[in-house]
Design a protein around this motif. Sequence first.
Motif, PDB file in Angstrom:
ATOM      1  N   GLN A 261       0.830  -1.207   0.000  1.00 26.89           N
ATOM      2  CA  GLN A 261       0.000   0.000   0.000  1.00 26.89           C
ATOM      3  C   GLN A 261       0.867   1.260   0.000  1.00 26.89           C
ATOM      4  OE1 GLN A 261      -3.146   0.033   2.838  1.00 26.89           O
ATOM      5  NE2 GLN A 261      -4.065   1.841   1.925  1.00 26.89           N
ATOM      6  N   LEU A 262       1.971   1.220   0.716  1.00 25.16           N
ATOM      7  CA  LEU A 262       2.882   2.370   0.742  1.00 25.16           C
ATOM      8  C   LEU A 262       3.481   2.620  -0.638  1.00 25.16           C
ATOM      9  CD1 LEU A 262       4.140   4.504   2.572  1.00 25.16           C
ATOM     10  CD2 LEU A 262       5.985   2.916   3.057  1.00 25.16           C
ATOM     11  N   LYS A 263       3.869   1.530  -1.332  1.00 25.57           N
ATOM     12  CA  LYS A 263       4.426   1.680  -2.685  1.00 25.57           C
ATOM     13  C   LYS A 263       3.372   2.231  -3.648  1.00 25.57           C
ATOM     14  CE  LYS A 263       6.798  -0.732  -6.365  1.00 25.57           C
ATOM     15  NZ  LYS A 263       6.033  -1.041  -7.511  1.00 25.57           N
ATOM     16  N   THR A 264       2.153   1.713  -3.570  1.00 26.55           N
ATOM     17  CA  THR A 264       1.062   2.186  -4.422  1.00 26.55           C
ATOM     18  C   THR A 264       0.784   3.663  -4.147  1.00 26.55           C
ATOM     19  OG1 THR A 264       0.067   0.001  -4.449  1.00 26.55           O
ATOM     20  CG2 THR A 264      -1.352   1.833  -5.078  1.00 26.55           C
ATOM     21  N   PHE A 265       0.727   4.020  -2.873  1.00 25.22           N
ATOM     22  CA  PHE A 265       0.482   5.410  -2.500  1.00 25.22           C
ATOM     23  C   PHE A 265       1.580   6.311  -3.045  1.00 25.22           C
ATOM     24  CE2 PHE A 265       1.339   8.938   0.392  1.00 25.22           C
ATOM     25  CZ  PHE A 265       0.158   9.650   0.258  1.00 25.22           C
ATOM     26  N   TRP A 266       2.839   5.863  -2.925  1.00 26.15           N
ATOM     27  CA  TRP A 266       3.966   6.685  -3.378  1.00 26.15           C
ATOM     28  C   TRP A 266       3.902   6.913  -4.894  1.00 26.15           C
ATOM     29  CZ3 TRP A 266       7.002  10.281  -2.076  1.00 26.15           C
ATOM     30  CH2 TRP A 266       8.137  10.578  -2.826  1.00 26.15           C
ATOM     31  N   GLU A 267       3.594   5.880  -5.666  1.00 25.31           N
ATOM     32  CA  GLU A 267       3.495   6.016  -7.122  1.00 25.31           C
ATOM     33  C   GLU A 267       2.375   6.985  -7.509  1.00 25.31           C
ATOM     34  OE1 GLU A 267       5.681   4.842  -9.309  1.00 25.31           O
ATOM     35  OE2 GLU A 267       6.801   3.943  -7.663  1.00 25.31           O
ATOM     36  N   GLU A 268       1.228   6.854  -6.852  1.00 28.57           N
ATOM     37  CA  GLU A 268       0.107   7.754  -7.133  1.00 28.57           C
ATOM     38  C   GLU A 268       0.438   9.185  -6.715  1.00 28.57           C
ATOM     39  OE1 GLU A 268      -3.119   5.956  -5.028  1.00 28.57           O
ATOM     40  OE2 GLU A 268      -3.377   4.368  -6.521  1.00 28.57           O
ATOM     41  N   TYR A 269       1.141   9.323  -5.605  1.00 28.80           N
ATOM     42  CA  TYR A 269       1.503  10.652  -5.100  1.00 28.80           C
ATOM     43  C   TYR A 269       2.464  11.358  -6.061  1.00 28.80           C
ATOM     44  CZ  TYR A 269       2.769  14.367  -1.900  1.00 28.80           C
ATOM     45  OH  TYR A 269       2.975  15.598  -1.329  1.00 28.80           O
ATOM     46  N   LYS A 270       3.399  10.608  -6.651  1.00 28.41           N
ATOM     47  CA  LYS A 270       4.326  11.209  -7.622  1.00 28.41           C
ATOM     48  C   LYS A 270       3.571  11.753  -8.829  1.00 28.41           C
ATOM     49  CE  LYS A 270       7.293   7.962  -8.419  1.00 28.41           C
ATOM     50  NZ  LYS A 270       8.443   7.140  -8.800  1.00 28.41           N
ATOM     51  N   VAL A 271       2.602  10.984  -9.332  1.00 23.42           N
ATOM     52  CA  VAL A 271       1.815  11.422 -10.490  1.00 23.42           C
ATOM     53  C   VAL A 271       1.003  12.664 -10.142  1.00 23.42           C
ATOM     54  CG1 VAL A 271      -0.072  10.790 -12.037  1.00 23.42           C
ATOM     55  CG2 VAL A 271       1.725   9.141 -11.541  1.00 23.42           C
ATOM     56  N   SER A 272       0.332  12.636  -8.993  1.00 24.61           N
ATOM     57  CA  SER A 272      -0.483  13.790  -8.614  1.00 24.61           C
ATOM     58  C   SER A 272       0.386  15.018  -8.343  1.00 24.61           C
ATOM     59  CB  SER A 272      -1.366  13.470  -7.412  1.00 24.61           C
ATOM     60  OG  SER A 272      -0.587  13.173  -6.287  1.00 24.61           O
ATOM     61  N   SER A 273       1.583  14.818  -7.803  1.00 20.46           N
ATOM     62  CA  SER A 273       2.497  15.943  -7.556  1.00 20.46           C
ATOM     63  C   SER A 273       2.944  16.591  -8.863  1.00 20.46           C
ATOM     64  CB  SER A 273       3.720  15.476  -6.775  1.00 20.46           C
ATOM     65  OG  SER A 273       3.336  15.066  -5.490  1.00 20.46           O
ATOM     66  N   GLU A 274       3.151  15.794  -9.899  1.00 23.76           N
ATOM     67  CA  GLU A 274       3.516  16.348 -11.203  1.00 23.76           C
ATOM     68  C   GLU A 274       2.383  17.188 -11.784  1.00 23.76           C
ATOM     69  OE1 GLU A 274       4.751  13.116 -13.683  1.00 23.76           O
ATOM     70  OE2 GLU A 274       6.571  12.759 -12.506  1.00 23.76           O
ATOM     71  N   LEU A 275       1.147  16.725 -11.628  1.00 24.30           N
ATOM     72  CA  LEU A 275       0.005  17.495 -12.125  1.00 24.30           C
ATOM     73  C   LEU A 275      -0.145  18.813 -11.369  1.00 24.30           C
ATOM     74  CD1 LEU A 275      -2.628  14.649 -12.597  1.00 24.30           C
ATOM     75  CD2 LEU A 275      -1.373  15.868 -14.379  1.00 24.30           C
ATOM     76  N   ILE A 276       0.037  18.765 -10.059  1.00 26.76           N
ATOM     77  CA  ILE A 276      -0.055  19.985  -9.251  1.00 26.76           C
ATOM     78  C   ILE A 276       1.084  20.932  -9.617  1.00 26.76           C
ATOM     79  CG2 ILE A 276       0.076  20.888  -6.890  1.00 26.76           C
ATOM     80  CD1 ILE A 276      -1.285  18.208  -6.031  1.00 26.76           C
TER      81      ILE A 276
END
Length: 166
Positions: A143-158
Motif C-alpha cells: 500500500q505504501l508503494k502504491t500510495f507513493w506512485e500515485e503521489y508522484k503522479v499527482s504531484s507532477e500534475l499539481i
Amino acid sequence: RRVHGGATQQKKNSNITPKYITFIITHMKTSPHLDVLGVSKHHSFKSMTDKAKFGIQAFKRPPVATDEAAIKTLEKLQEAIAQIHQKNPGVLSFEELHRLGYNMIQQQRGDMLYKGVETSLILHLQSNVSVMTKKKGDDLLRQLKTFWEEYKVSSELIRDILMYMV
C-alpha cells in the motif's frame, strides 16, 4: 526595373515630391468615396504631417483582487488539488487553474497560495497515513508503494498547475 549583375534593382521614382504627397493626402481627406488605398470614407485618416506618438507603454498588472476574491480563487485551487489526489483530473481545466495560480502570484498573493497548497497536501497525507497505520507487514509495504506512485503522479500534475510559485 534594371537587371544589373544578375541582381534586380528598383529604379528610384523621382516624380514623387513632397507637394505630390500633400496633394494626395488632401485629396484622400476630402474625397466622399473610397480613398486611393481603398480605406472606407468612415475611417479617419491621420495625415503624414501629424507626429505619431509611439512609445513603449508600461506593463499593466491585473487589478489587485480583494481578499474575498483571493480566498475564492484559493478554494478553487484547493478543490482541484483534492480532485487530482482522488485520481479524477479529467473534470479539471488545467488552463484555467494555471491562470488562477499565475494571477495570484501577479497580485502579490504568493504567500497565501503557498500556505493553501501546503494545507491541502498536509490534509491529503494525514488522511492516507491514518489508513496505512492500520496495515501490517507486506500489506503495508504494498500500500505504501502504491500510495507513493500515485503521489508522484499527482504531484507532477499539481506542479504543472502551479509552476509560477517557484
